[in-house]
Design an enzyme around this catalytic site. Structure first.
Site, PDB file in Angstrom:
ATOM      1  N   GLY A 144     -30.255 -29.147 -26.287  1.00 54.59           N
ATOM      2  CA  GLY A 144     -31.520 -29.817 -26.538  1.00 54.59           C
ATOM      3  C   GLY A 144     -32.312 -29.379 -27.742  1.00 54.59           C
ATOM      4  N   TRP A 146     -31.967 -30.250 -30.935  1.00 53.01           N
ATOM      5  CA  TRP A 146     -32.318 -31.386 -31.789  1.00 53.01           C
ATOM      6  C   TRP A 146     -33.332 -32.288 -31.089  1.00 53.01           C
ATOM      7  CZ3 TRP A 146     -28.313 -33.835 -35.588  1.00 53.01           C
ATOM      8  CH2 TRP A 146     -27.897 -32.857 -36.508  1.00 53.01           C
ATOM      9  N   ASP A 176     -26.089 -36.981 -22.965  1.00 56.67           N
ATOM     10  CA  ASP A 176     -25.039 -35.967 -22.917  1.00 56.67           C
ATOM     11  C   ASP A 176     -24.360 -36.042 -21.551  1.00 56.67           C
ATOM     12  OD1 ASP A 176     -24.537 -33.216 -24.770  1.00 56.67           O
ATOM     13  OD2 ASP A 176     -23.699 -33.170 -22.755  1.00 56.67           O
ATOM     14  N   ASP A 192     -21.701 -41.045 -20.877  1.00 57.98           N
ATOM     15  CA  ASP A 192     -20.646 -40.978 -21.884  1.00 57.98           C
ATOM     16  C   ASP A 192     -21.024 -41.856 -23.071  1.00 57.98           C
ATOM     17  OD1 ASP A 192     -18.326 -40.986 -23.363  1.00 57.98           O
ATOM     18  OD2 ASP A 192     -16.995 -41.464 -21.699  1.00 57.98           O
ATOM     19  N   ASP A 217     -25.240 -34.051 -33.029  1.00 54.27           N
ATOM     20  CA  ASP A 217     -24.808 -32.703 -33.406  1.00 54.27           C
ATOM     21  C   ASP A 217     -23.645 -32.246 -32.531  1.00 54.27           C
ATOM     22  OD1 ASP A 217     -24.953 -30.318 -34.912  1.00 54.27           O
ATOM     23  OD2 ASP A 217     -26.142 -29.338 -33.355  1.00 54.27           O
ATOM     24  N   LYS A 257     -22.653 -34.589 -37.352  1.00 56.11           N
ATOM     25  CA  LYS A 257     -21.927 -33.409 -37.812  1.00 56.11           C
ATOM     26  C   LYS A 257     -20.495 -33.793 -38.170  1.00 56.11           C
ATOM     27  CE  LYS A 257     -22.342 -29.443 -35.711  1.00 56.11           C
ATOM     28  NZ  LYS A 257     -22.249 -28.350 -34.713  1.00 56.11           N
TER      29      LYS A 257
END
Length: 408
Positions: A144, A146, A176, A192, A217, A257
């Site tokens: 958490g 971000w 998540d 998902d 991320d 990322k």
């Protein structure tokens, strides 16, 4: 190197497996605030190296560190290490690997759940990604950090403004598979990111609107095999792109990322299908020793007539421009005369803290350093079941795998 090893005084220190496998927090805090002035002499200098490369008992000894490598069966028993001391070289290794980097310490001091919060902050400093954002989605959000940044930069300033009304509050949705502790102003969805139903849930939270910004991320558990890690990470990004095509509005932004490698140019071209501006960026808080970087994708503009169901066909076409279906999607054709030059930008204060450098620990008035606990320990870590099994076995209890908790 052999001569250097012989000249160093050596001794044995008994180290339990908990100290070796405790992970980043324990290694960074060095047993949670038990640092002393003589830590360089009394602490096991090779502890972090043992954690990183599996150095323990049962394998041939390293000629420099003189430490053996353990099998998995031995990890439940205390391990004795021959440790090196009184060497400036190895003290430097100890400082670099065992002590936390400056961003790790700053994250706890400023209340961030993870050091990765600084990466998003530094990306925003360079690209102003939060300008005009009212609806934002954080993919792979746990633990958490971000989402914390999004809350502090977008939600809280509006909420604390005396002139604001509820309709002005930005909407933040965090997704998540793992649950995470609540964050003010953040709606959590446990689901998902590759599931179409997850996209529908997000849009319902936005009252039918689409997102202005999507950040991700997420990263797989790395293997150390860079080609494999790069491939798996790129697939995670493309999975994120699947939900992005459903929930991001025209002109929106996507931050993800990436792991840099030989197929980075292919990923760049795939993202360019949907965004007019794509820049790969390296925040100052991201270690130079890491292949990590971030794709900053701006101005979402999918191809005319694009259907979300055609996403993977379009992505495969970038990797196989000849149209031959038996050729694997690759970046080989992007070399030579077709070579793609990817915009790459370092962001963050380049004269600021160096994530690869060790800084002295701040001392209090009495000359000691007070280590801080993590801001938010994991509430349902994926390794919880394994710990329960190991604890039961160490106590001689027969494990009932069906009744052990699985992190829910």
């Amino acid at each position: 190197m052999g001569r250097i090893s012989e000249e160093m005084s050596m001794r044995e220190v008994s180290v339990s497996e908990d100290e070796i496998s405790a992970g980043d927090d324990a290694a960074g805090d060095f047993r949670r605030g038990q640092r002393r002035e003589d830590a360089l002499d009394d602490a096991p200098i090779c502890l972090a190296l043992a954690s990183q490369i599996g150095v323990a008992r049962g394998m041939p000894r390293d000629p420099i560190f003189a430490t053996p490598v353990a099998s998995s069966a031995q990890r439940r028993r205390p391990i004795r290490h021959r440790l090196l001391r009184d060497s400036e070289f190895f003290k430097g290794i100890y400082l670099h690997l065992l002590l936390p980097d400056i961003y790790y310490r700053k994250a706890k001091e400023e209340g961030w759940r993870a050091r990765s919060a600084f990466k998003l902050l530094q990306i925003d400093e360079e690209f102003n990604i939060f300008d005009g954002v009212k609806h934002v989605v954080d993919l792979c959000a746990a633990p958490g950090s971000w989402s914390q940044v999004l809350s502090r930069k977008l939600y809280l300033p509006v909420k604390l403004s005396p002139e604001s009304v509820d309709s002005d509050l930005p909407l933040i949705v965090a997704i998540d598979l793992q649950p995470m502790a609540p964050i003010e102003g953040v709606i959590q969805v446990q689901g998902d990111i590759t599931n179409a139903r997850t996209a529908e849930v997000v849009i319902r939270h936005f009252d039918g609107c689409k997102a202005d910004l999507v950040v991700c991320d997420g990263a797989p558990d790395v293997t150390g095999l860079h080609d494999m890690d790069e491939f798996v990470q790129s697939q995670l990004i493309l999975a994120g792109l699947t939900i992005v095509t459903h929930i991001l509005k025209q002109g929106g932004k996507f931050i993800a990322k990436i792991f840099r490698g030989k197929d980075t140019s292919l990923l760049y071209c795939q993202l360019k299908l949907f965004f007019t501006e794509v820049t790969f960026s390296k925040p100052k808080s991201s270690r130079n020793s890491s292949i990590e970087a971030f794709a900053v994708c701006e101005n979402y503009s999918p191809p005319e007539g694009f259907n979300e169901k055609d996403l993977h066909r379009l992505l495969d076409k970038v990797g196989s421009p000849s149209g031959m279906e038996d050729i694997d999607c690759s970046s080989g054709w992007l070399e030579g005369p077709n070579k793609v030059y990817i915009p790459f930008l370092a962001c963050g204060d380049l004269s600021g803290y160096d994530s690869d450098r060790s800084y002295p620990l701040p001392k209090s008035a009495d000359g000691t350093y007070q280590s801080l606990d993590p801001v938010q320990p994991p509430i349902a870590p994926p390794y919880k079941r394994a710990l329960e099994i190991m604890k039961a076995q160490s106590q001689g209890i027969t494990c009932d795998l069906e009744n052990l908790s699985i992190g829910h």
